[in-house]
Each structure stands twice: as structure tokens, then as C-alpha cells.
Design an enzyme around this catalytic site. Sequence first.
Site, PDB file in Angstrom:
ATOM      1  CG  ASN A  34      -1.854  -1.199   1.219  1.00 13.58           C
ATOM      2  OD1 ASN A  34      -2.055  -1.823   0.175  1.00 13.58           O
ATOM      3  ND2 ASN A  34      -2.364  -1.565   2.380  1.00 13.58           N
ATOM      4  CG  HIS A  42       3.976  -1.631  -4.594  1.00 15.75           C
ATOM      5  ND1 HIS A  42       2.802  -2.338  -4.613  1.00 15.75           N
ATOM      6  CD2 HIS A  42       4.924  -2.510  -4.994  1.00 15.75           C
ATOM      7  CE1 HIS A  42       3.028  -3.575  -5.027  1.00 15.75           C
ATOM      8  NE2 HIS A  42       4.302  -3.702  -5.252  1.00 15.75           N
TER       9      HIS A  42
HETATM   10  C1  BV8 Z   1       8.510  -5.433 -11.488  1.00 16.01           C
HETATM   11  C2  BV8 Z   1       1.641   1.540  -7.188  1.00 16.01           C
HETATM   12  C3  BV8 Z   1      10.576  -5.991 -12.500  1.00 16.01           C
HETATM   13  C4  BV8 Z   1       0.671   2.194  -8.104  1.00 16.01           C
HETATM   14  C5  BV8 Z   1       1.486  -0.753  -7.704  1.00 16.01           C
HETATM   15  C6  BV8 Z   1       4.624  -6.617 -18.153  1.00 16.01           C
HETATM   16  C7  BV8 Z   1       5.457  -5.497 -18.165  1.00 16.01           C
HETATM   17  C8  BV8 Z   1       6.091  -5.048 -17.018  1.00 16.01           C
HETATM   18  C9  BV8 Z   1       5.897  -5.721 -15.819  1.00 16.01           C
HETATM   19  C10 BV8 Z   1       5.070  -6.822 -15.835  1.00 16.01           C
HETATM   20  C11 BV8 Z   1       4.438  -7.279 -16.964  1.00 16.01           C
HETATM   21  N1  BV8 Z   1       3.688  -8.375 -16.617  1.00 16.01           N
HETATM   22  C12 BV8 Z   1       3.820  -8.616 -15.313  1.00 16.01           C
HETATM   23  C13 BV8 Z   1       4.664  -7.698 -14.832  1.00 16.01           C
HETATM   24  C14 BV8 Z   1       5.071  -7.576 -13.509  1.00 16.01           C
HETATM   25  C15 BV8 Z   1       4.116  -6.551 -12.886  1.00 16.01           C
HETATM   26  C16 BV8 Z   1       2.871  -7.288 -12.465  1.00 16.01           C
HETATM   27  O1  BV8 Z   1       2.930  -8.059 -11.505  1.00 16.01           O
HETATM   28  N2  BV8 Z   1       1.751  -7.068 -13.175  1.00 16.01           N
HETATM   29  C17 BV8 Z   1       0.533  -7.764 -12.794  1.00 16.01           C
HETATM   30  C18 BV8 Z   1      -0.672  -6.876 -13.066  1.00 16.01           C
HETATM   31  C19 BV8 Z   1       0.493  -9.083 -13.555  1.00 16.01           C
HETATM   32  N3  BV8 Z   1       4.826  -6.040 -11.735  1.00 16.01           N
HETATM   33  C20 BV8 Z   1       5.586  -4.946 -11.862  1.00 16.01           C
HETATM   34  O2  BV8 Z   1       5.661  -4.271 -12.866  1.00 16.01           O
HETATM   35  C21 BV8 Z   1       6.400  -4.634 -10.621  1.00 16.01           C
HETATM   36  N4  BV8 Z   1       7.756  -4.428 -11.017  1.00 16.01           N
HETATM   37  O3  BV8 Z   1       8.068  -6.555 -11.647  1.00 16.01           O
HETATM   38  O4  BV8 Z   1       9.808  -5.052 -11.798  1.00 16.01           O
HETATM   39  C22 BV8 Z   1      10.217  -5.809 -13.948  1.00 16.01           C
HETATM   40  C23 BV8 Z   1      10.570  -4.633 -14.578  1.00 16.01           C
HETATM   41  C24 BV8 Z   1      10.271  -4.483 -15.939  1.00 16.01           C
HETATM   42  C25 BV8 Z   1       9.614  -5.519 -16.648  1.00 16.01           C
HETATM   43  C26 BV8 Z   1       9.236  -6.690 -15.974  1.00 16.01           C
HETATM   44  C27 BV8 Z   1       9.530  -6.832 -14.622  1.00 16.01           C
HETATM   45  C28 BV8 Z   1       5.889  -3.353  -9.984  1.00 16.01           C
HETATM   46  C29 BV8 Z   1       4.571  -3.656  -9.313  1.00 16.01           C
HETATM   47  C30 BV8 Z   1       4.155  -2.438  -8.520  1.00 16.01           C
HETATM   48  C31 BV8 Z   1       3.051  -1.750  -9.269  1.00 16.01           C
HETATM   49  N5  BV8 Z   1       2.549  -0.658  -8.432  1.00 16.01           N
HETATM   50  N6  BV8 Z   1       1.108   0.244  -6.933  1.00 16.01           N
HETATM   51  C32 BV8 Z   1      -0.289   2.947  -7.259  1.00 16.01           C
HETATM   52  O5  BV8 Z   1      -0.715   2.439  -6.186  1.00 16.01           O
HETATM   53  O6  BV8 Z   1      -0.642   4.060  -7.676  1.00 16.01           O
HETATM   54  S1  BV8 Z   1       0.606  -2.176  -7.658  1.00 16.01           S
HETATM   55  C33 BV8 Z   1      -0.920  -1.938  -6.943  1.00 16.01           C
HETATM   56  O7  BV8 Z   1      -1.470  -3.260  -6.864  1.00 16.01           O
HETATM   57  C34 BV8 Z   1      -0.942  -1.447  -5.512  1.00 16.01           C
HETATM   58  O8  BV8 Z   1       0.327  -1.222  -4.948  1.00 16.01           O
HETATM   59  C35 BV8 Z   1      -1.592  -2.602  -4.761  1.00 16.01           C
HETATM   60  O9  BV8 Z   1      -1.181  -2.701  -3.480  1.00 16.01           O
HETATM   61  C36 BV8 Z   1      -1.095  -3.710  -5.588  1.00 16.01           C
HETATM   62  C37 BV8 Z   1      -1.621  -5.073  -5.380  1.00 16.01           C
HETATM   63  O10 BV8 Z   1      -2.996  -5.004  -5.297  1.00 16.01           O
HETATM   64  P1  BV8 Z   1      -3.604  -5.450  -3.870  1.00 16.01           P
HETATM   65  O11 BV8 Z   1      -2.916  -4.677  -2.792  1.00 16.01           O
HETATM   66  O12 BV8 Z   1      -3.582  -6.923  -3.771  1.00 16.01           O
HETATM   67  O13 BV8 Z   1      -5.043  -4.883  -3.978  1.00 16.01           O
HETATM   68  P2  BV8 Z   1      -6.256  -5.530  -4.776  1.00 16.01           P
HETATM   69  O14 BV8 Z   1      -7.313  -4.492  -4.931  1.00 16.01           O
HETATM   70  O15 BV8 Z   1      -5.727  -6.240  -5.979  1.00 16.01           O
HETATM   71  O16 BV8 Z   1      -6.791  -6.669  -3.782  1.00 16.01           O
HETATM   72  C38 BV8 Z   1      -7.414  -6.301  -2.572  1.00 16.01           C
HETATM   73  C39 BV8 Z   1      -7.634  -7.607  -1.841  1.00 16.01           C
HETATM   74  O17 BV8 Z   1      -8.140  -7.313  -0.548  1.00 16.01           O
HETATM   75  C40 BV8 Z   1      -8.669  -8.489  -2.536  1.00 16.01           C
HETATM   76  O18 BV8 Z   1      -8.194  -9.822  -2.515  1.00 16.01           O
HETATM   77  C41 BV8 Z   1      -9.917  -8.357  -1.635  1.00 16.01           C
HETATM   78  O19 BV8 Z   1     -10.643  -9.565  -1.578  1.00 16.01           O
HETATM   79  C42 BV8 Z   1      -9.297  -8.077  -0.303  1.00 16.01           C
HETATM   80  N7  BV8 Z   1     -10.129  -7.279   0.596  1.00 16.01           N
HETATM   81  C43 BV8 Z   1     -10.959  -6.243   0.266  1.00 16.01           C
HETATM   82  N8  BV8 Z   1     -11.507  -5.731   1.390  1.00 16.01           N
HETATM   83  C44 BV8 Z   1     -10.993  -6.446   2.434  1.00 16.01           C
HETATM   84  C45 BV8 Z   1     -10.124  -7.430   1.934  1.00 16.01           C
HETATM   85  N9  BV8 Z   1      -9.479  -8.309   2.719  1.00 16.01           N
HETATM   86  C46 BV8 Z   1      -9.704  -8.208   4.052  1.00 16.01           C
HETATM   87  N10 BV8 Z   1     -10.512  -7.287   4.613  1.00 16.01           N
HETATM   88  C47 BV8 Z   1     -11.172  -6.401   3.839  1.00 16.01           C
HETATM   89  N11 BV8 Z   1     -11.997  -5.495   4.413  1.00 16.01           N
END
Ligand code: BV8
Length: 238
Positions: A101, A118
Amino acid sequence: MSLLKARSRIAAARAITVLTGAGISADSGVPTFRGTEGLWRSYRAEDLATPEAFERDPRLVWEWYNWRRELIATKQPNPAHLALAELERSRPDTFWLITQNVDGLHRAAGSRRLSEIHGNIWKVRCTGCAVITDNHEVPLPLLPMCLQCGELLRPHIVWFGESLREEDLRHCDEALRDCDLLLVIGTSGVVYPAAGFASIAKEAGALVIEINLETTPQSDLVDLSLQGRAKDLVPLLL
Ligand code: BV8
Ligand code: ZN
């Protein structure tokens, strides 16, 4: 394993590491990314949280971050954040918190032994001289310029396609391998490298407990998956 069993395993743990995602802040009113009311839905965030988007249209990206800063500025830590800060105080040398977060609510709750992998929405970084400064101005004037060198400021946040900081990755690896208990709270387990953290801890022999509203891609990997709201379950567990 029941909640009671989980409580005793947590109390008996030698070293605890916690990984949190947007779900832990949902109970503070901060929208998650992939939920129904999620950020990604309304703001095409996959396109906005990238260096290319900032390159192409810094004003649009700053408008999105100003909207989020304005929203988060009115939110408070909830009982889950507070319970984790309490747990850290009770075991300062055997606790580490890894958060995805950027809302700063763990810090606001008193957590200090944490990695904000992040980044942090309340920090800005200069695209010229790379200086990082705390900035709580809401809204930030569009487009914010560096006082040192006059270049454009960007959010000090890790965007998609950007690598996490080396020191954070090292710290996480250590905390995941050294712990005998990993708590994974409120993350959908979709974004890497954080989505791979549970298996690192598991392979290193830790007990892994997940707290989430729903099952996630790592639910069958963890030892116990507790379904419920973090603000209810985390204080109960700790
Ligand atoms: C990296 C900042 C090496 C932004 C964020 C193609 C090209 C380039 C990269 C990639 C690619 N394909 C894949 C990648 C890797 C990519 C990636 O993983 N993509 C995903 C979409 C497949 N990752 C990256 O790029 C990372 N860097 O790998 O570097 C690299 C370099 C170049 C090329 C390749 C690799 C960087 C990742 C960081 C991105 N930045 N945030 C901003 O916030 O403005 S990510 C963003 O998603 C947030 O930080 C957030 O925290 C994060 C994850 O989401 P979650 O926190 O899990 O939140 P979400 O809504 O998804 O889920 C909420 C959960 O809570 C749910 O399960 C829900 O059920 C639950 N919930 C809800 N309410 C409650 C609850 N649980 C309990 N109680 C409740 N009340
Ligand atoms: Zn500068």
C-alpha cells in the site's frame, strides 16, 4: 486449523512477518484496486500507474494522484493497522511488515519496522536530481517542480514495469526467509514480486496464514485461509 489454533501459533511464533495489500485499508474507506468499487475500474489505473503514461501525459497522471491524495488525506488507520503496530511494539526484534500500500496508513498507525515496497503517495521524487521529499499538499499544484533543480516532480511510487528498490527486495527476502510465521492480509496475490512472497516463506518453512474476504491464487498454498474483514479478524488473531 481454527482461529484459536491460529492465535496460539501466532503467540508461539519466534519471528513474524506480515504482508499487506489494499484490503487492509478498505476498512478505512480507501478503495482497493480490483474490487467492485476498485480504483482500476474507474480510472484505467493499469494505464495510469506506468512511466509511459507519465511520460505521455504527466498532468493526467498527477490529476489521478491528486484525487487519491485528497481521498486518502481524510482516512484513518483502522483496528487492523493498529493491531499490527501493537504487535510490533510487543516484539520489536522479531517482527517485520511488508506493505504494497502507498497510503501511509501503517505509518500513521505507528508501524515503524516496515517496507513500503510500492512507495508512498505522500512522497515526491524529482525526475531530474532524484531528491525525495515528503509532501502533504492537497492538492499539489499541477505540474509540481523541484525546488532544487526546477525539473518535474513525480510520485515516489513504483509503477508497473518499474523495479522495486534493491534494499526493499533484500529486506523482504530476509524477513520472508527468517520468519516462522507469515501473515498475508488483504491482497489479491496478482501483482509481482509481492505475489510470490508467500511461497518464499513457505519454502523456507514458515507457517502461512491468509486473511481475505475471498480466496486468492495463494489460498491453496497457505496453511490457513481465514475469510473475513481484516478490521475484525486481525485484532482477534493478535
Ligand atoms: C517489477 C503503485 C521488474 C501504483 C502498484 C509486463 C510489463 C512489465 C511488468 C510486468 C508485466 N507483466 C507482469 C509484470 C510484472 C508486474 C505485475 O505483476 N503485473 C501484474 C498486473 C500481472 N509487476 C511490476 O511491474 C512490478 N515491477 O516486476 O519489476 C520488472 C521490470 C520491468 C519488466 C518486468 C519486470 C511493480 C509492481 C508495482 C506496481 N505498483 N502500486 C499505485 O498504487 O498508484 S501495484 C498496486 O497493486 C498497488 O500497490 C496494490 O497494493 C497492488 C496489489 O494489489 P492489492 O494490494 O492486492 O489490492 P487488490 O485491490 O488487488 O486486492 C485487494 C484484496 O483485498 C482483494 O483480494 C480483496 O478480496 C481483499 N479485501 C478487500 N476488502 C478487504 C479485503 N481483505 C480483508 N478485509 C477487507 N476489508
Ligand atoms: Zn530536482
